[in-house]
Design a protein around this motif. Structure first.
Motif, mmCIF file in Angstrom:
data_model
loop_
_atom_site.group_PDB
_atom_site.id
_atom_site.type_symbol
_atom_site.label_atom_id
_atom_site.label_comp_id
_atom_site.label_asym_id
_atom_site.label_seq_id
_atom_site.Cartn_x
_atom_site.Cartn_y
_atom_site.Cartn_z
ATOM 1 N N ARG B 52 0.810 -1.222 0.000
ATOM 2 C CA ARG B 52 0.000 0.000 0.000
ATOM 3 C C ARG B 52 0.840 1.268 0.000
ATOM 4 O O ARG B 52 0.478 2.273 -0.595
ATOM 5 C CB ARG B 52 -0.899 0.035 1.251
ATOM 6 C CG ARG B 52 -1.855 -1.121 1.329
ATOM 7 C CD ARG B 52 -2.563 -1.146 2.665
ATOM 8 N NE ARG B 52 -3.385 -2.342 2.783
ATOM 9 C CZ ARG B 52 -4.169 -2.597 3.816
ATOM 10 N NH1 ARG B 52 -4.219 -1.757 4.824
ATOM 11 N NH2 ARG B 52 -4.878 -3.697 3.843
ATOM 12 N N PRO B 111 -10.752 -0.252 -0.624
ATOM 13 C CA PRO B 111 -10.863 -0.145 0.826
ATOM 14 C C PRO B 111 -9.492 -0.227 1.510
ATOM 15 O O PRO B 111 -9.237 0.498 2.466
ATOM 16 C CB PRO B 111 -11.713 -1.361 1.202
ATOM 17 C CG PRO B 111 -12.454 -1.723 -0.027
ATOM 18 C CD PRO B 111 -11.582 -1.344 -1.173
ATOM 19 N N LEU B 114 -7.829 3.042 1.144
ATOM 20 C CA LEU B 114 -8.547 4.045 1.925
ATOM 21 C C LEU B 114 -8.135 3.961 3.398
ATOM 22 O O LEU B 114 -7.930 4.975 4.065
ATOM 23 C CB LEU B 114 -10.052 3.829 1.778
ATOM 24 C CG LEU B 114 -10.960 4.934 2.306
ATOM 25 C CD1 LEU B 114 -10.604 6.265 1.674
ATOM 26 C CD2 LEU B 114 -12.421 4.587 2.059
ATOM 27 N N GLU B 115 -7.998 2.756 3.893
ATOM 28 C CA GLU B 115 -7.508 2.557 5.264
ATOM 29 C C GLU B 115 -6.172 3.255 5.474
ATOM 30 O O GLU B 115 -5.974 3.976 6.458
ATOM 31 C CB GLU B 115 -7.317 1.059 5.545
ATOM 32 C CG GLU B 115 -8.498 0.360 6.133
ATOM 33 C CD GLU B 115 -8.131 -1.043 6.611
ATOM 34 O OE1 GLU B 115 -8.930 -1.658 7.304
ATOM 35 O OE2 GLU B 115 -7.030 -1.533 6.274
ATOM 36 N N ARG B 116 -5.274 3.042 4.538
ATOM 37 C CA ARG B 116 -3.949 3.641 4.669
ATOM 38 C C ARG B 116 -4.032 5.157 4.598
ATOM 39 O O ARG B 116 -3.341 5.876 5.327
ATOM 40 C CB ARG B 116 -3.023 3.087 3.569
ATOM 41 C CG ARG B 116 -1.585 3.575 3.656
ATOM 42 C CD ARG B 116 -0.931 3.282 5.009
ATOM 43 N NE ARG B 116 -1.049 1.900 5.425
ATOM 44 C CZ ARG B 116 -0.198 0.946 5.129
ATOM 45 N NH1 ARG B 116 0.845 1.214 4.372
ATOM 46 N NH2 ARG B 116 -0.364 -0.269 5.590
ATOM 47 N N LEU B 118 -6.491 6.987 5.555
ATOM 48 C CA LEU B 118 -7.059 7.469 6.815
ATOM 49 C C LEU B 118 -6.017 7.532 7.918
ATOM 50 O O LEU B 118 -5.992 8.460 8.725
ATOM 51 C CB LEU B 118 -8.215 6.564 7.243
ATOM 52 C CG LEU B 118 -9.494 6.704 6.422
ATOM 53 C CD1 LEU B 118 -10.440 5.550 6.700
ATOM 54 C CD2 LEU B 118 -10.169 8.020 6.713
ATOM 55 N N ILE B 119 -5.135 6.520 7.986
ATOM 56 C CA ILE B 119 -4.149 6.539 9.060
ATOM 57 C C ILE B 119 -3.098 7.610 8.798
ATOM 58 O O ILE B 119 -2.523 8.184 9.723
ATOM 59 C CB ILE B 119 -3.495 5.155 9.287
ATOM 60 C CG1 ILE B 119 -3.024 5.068 10.724
ATOM 61 C CG2 ILE B 119 -2.362 4.889 8.319
ATOM 62 C CD1 ILE B 119 -2.627 3.693 11.177
ATOM 63 N N ASP B 122 -4.556 10.632 10.147
ATOM 64 C CA ASP B 122 -4.480 10.584 11.603
ATOM 65 C C ASP B 122 -3.076 10.949 12.067
ATOM 66 O O ASP B 122 -2.909 11.685 13.048
ATOM 67 C CB ASP B 122 -4.871 9.187 12.090
ATOM 68 C CG ASP B 122 -5.235 9.172 13.563
ATOM 69 O OD1 ASP B 122 -6.221 9.842 13.915
ATOM 70 O OD2 ASP B 122 -4.519 8.528 14.356
ATOM 71 N N ARG B 147 -7.825 17.932 14.800
ATOM 72 C CA ARG B 147 -8.773 16.964 14.236
ATOM 73 C C ARG B 147 -9.858 17.640 13.415
ATOM 74 O O ARG B 147 -10.150 17.246 12.289
ATOM 75 C CB ARG B 147 -9.429 16.154 15.370
ATOM 76 C CG ARG B 147 -8.481 15.209 16.080
ATOM 77 C CD ARG B 147 -9.229 14.364 17.103
ATOM 78 N NE ARG B 147 -8.370 13.414 17.772
ATOM 79 C CZ ARG B 147 -7.960 12.273 17.223
ATOM 80 N NH1 ARG B 147 -8.340 11.963 16.004
ATOM 81 N NH2 ARG B 147 -7.167 11.456 17.887
ATOM 82 N N GLN B 151 -10.729 17.774 9.210
ATOM 83 C CA GLN B 151 -12.037 17.423 8.655
ATOM 84 C C GLN B 151 -12.571 18.547 7.766
ATOM 85 O O GLN B 151 -13.145 18.284 6.710
ATOM 86 C CB GLN B 151 -13.038 17.130 9.780
ATOM 87 C CG GLN B 151 -12.631 15.985 10.698
ATOM 88 C CD GLN B 151 -12.399 14.680 9.965
ATOM 89 O OE1 GLN B 151 -13.157 14.329 9.082
ATOM 90 N NE2 GLN B 151 -11.335 13.973 10.312
#
Lengths: 191, 191
Positions: B52, B111, B114-116, B118-119, B122, B147, B151
Motif C-alpha cells: 500500500r 478499501p 482508503l484505510e492507509r 485514513l491513518i 491521523d 482533528r 475534517q
DNA sequence: GTCTATAGTCCGATAGAC
DNA sequence: GTCTATCGGACTATAGAC
C-alpha cells in the motif's frame, strides 16, 4: 436453529483478544487464535473476512443502531448536536466496561488495528451524513456535521474510557462542544 | 534530488499507479509492479514496507513541511484557523494535478488503500496537535483544533480536486468555516 | 537473492438439525 | 432428503528472514 457447538464466533473473539494482549497483534497468528477457540483456521475466515475484523464485529451493529437513532430524532435543526448527542447517549457498555478498555488498549497498541478502527469511524461518518441528508439536512452541512461530530465525540470517548466509565458522557460532550465553540472564529452564525 | 535520472523508486511508483488503474489494487501483485518497473520484488520491499505504501511516499514529506509551517506561524491565538490556513495554503500540485486526481481516484476505489489514507490523515492530526502544543496551545484545544481542522480541509480538498484545481482553496476554506460556524451552537466564545 | 512463514481463497467433504 | 456449520488440504501472494 443449529444447536451443536454453538458459539464459535464468540470463542474466536475472546481467544483473539486474549492472544493480542499476550503477544501483540502482529505476533499472533490466525492458527493460534483458531487453536485456542477449538476450531480450524478455515472456520475463522468463515466468520471474519480478515484477521483484523475479529475485533470489530460489533461496530457494524452499533452503526446501524446509531443511524436509526438519528433517523428517529424529532428535531434535526442542529445537526452537529444530533450527532454528538446520539453518540454520547448510546450504550457502549454492552459487553462490559472491562472488555471495552481491553479492546481499546489492544487497538491503540497496533498500527494495523488502528487503521481498521479509523475506517470504521469513516464508515460511521458516511452513514451519519447520509442519515442527516435523509432527514432534510443539506449535503455539505450533513457531511461536515457528521465528520466534526465524530471528532468531538472521540475526545469525549477517550476521556470516558479513561475515567473507567464513571464520567458523564453528556457533561463531557458539553465541555467538548464549548471548547469547539471557542475555537471557531466569531463569524456570526444564522442558525 | 536527481530529476534527470529516473530511480527505481519513482519507476515503481509510476508502475504501481498505472497497474492499480488498469486492474485494481487487489488484482495487482507486487511481482507485476516490480516487473513493469524492471526490478525484482525484493527491490520493491526495499523501498516500501508494504504494497500500500507505494502510493503514500509523499505523505510523510508533506507532513513534515506542514508541521514546520505551523511551528513558524507568527500568531497561534486561533488554532483552528492556523490548521485550515496551513492546509489550504500548501502547494499540493507537486507532481501535477493529473497525478493527484488519478491517485485520488485509485485510493477511493480500494478499501485497503482508503484505510492507509485514513491513518496518514491521523498521523498528520497527531503531528499538528503536537506542533500546536509546542506553540503553547493547551492540549485539549490543540487536539480538537487539529482533528476538526483536518475534517474541514477534507471537504475543501475534495471540492478543489473536483474543480480540477481551478477553485481557490482559501475561498473554499472560508466557506467551509462559515458553514462550521453555523453548525456550532451559539455559545459565545471568549476568544 | 533465496527461502520461509503467514494471510487469505477455493473446492470439496462431513456431520448434525430439520 | 435439505440446510447449515465445520473441517481438510492445496494454493497464491505478501512480507520478512537469512
Amino acid at each position: 436453529m443449529p444447536r451443536w457447538e454453538q458459539g464459535s464466533e464468540e470463542r474466536l473473539r475472546t481467544a483473539a483478544l486474549e492472544l493480542f494482549e499476550e503477544r501483540g497483534f502482529d505476533d499472533t497468528s490466525v492458527v493460534e487464535i483458531a487453536d485456542r477457540a477449538g476450531v480450524t483456521t478455515r472456520t475463522f475466515f468463515r466468520y471474519f473476512p480478515d484477521k483484523r475484523e475479529v475485533l470489530f464485529a460489533e461496530s457494524d451493529r452499533h452503526r446501524a443502531a446509531l443511524v436509526q437513532q438519528i433517523l428517529d430524532t424529532p428535531d434535526v435543526t442542529q445537526p452537529l448536536r444530533v450527532i454528538t448527542s446520539t453518540l454520547a447517549g448510546f450504550d457502549w457498555t454492552g459487553p462490559g466496561m472491562d472488555l471495552l478498555r481491553r479492546r481499546h488498549a489492544v487497538i491503540a497498541a497496533s498500527p494495523g488495528l488502528l487503521e481498521r478502527d479509523l475506517i470504521k469511524r469513516d464508515d460511521i461518518a458516511v452513514a451519519f451524513a447520509d442519515a442527516l441528508q435523509r432527514r432534510g439536512v443539506e449535503a455539505d452541512a450533513a457531511r461536515l456535521a457528521a465528520r466534526v461530530g465524530i471528532q468531538v465525540f472521540l475526545t469525549v470517548y477517550a476521556q470516558w474510557v479513561e475515567s473507567d466509565g464513571h464520567a458523564d458522557p453528556a457533561a463531557l460532550t458539553d465541555a467538548a462542544m464549548t471548547l469547539l465553540a471557542s475555537l471557531v472564529p466569531a463569524t456570526r452564525a444564522t442558525g
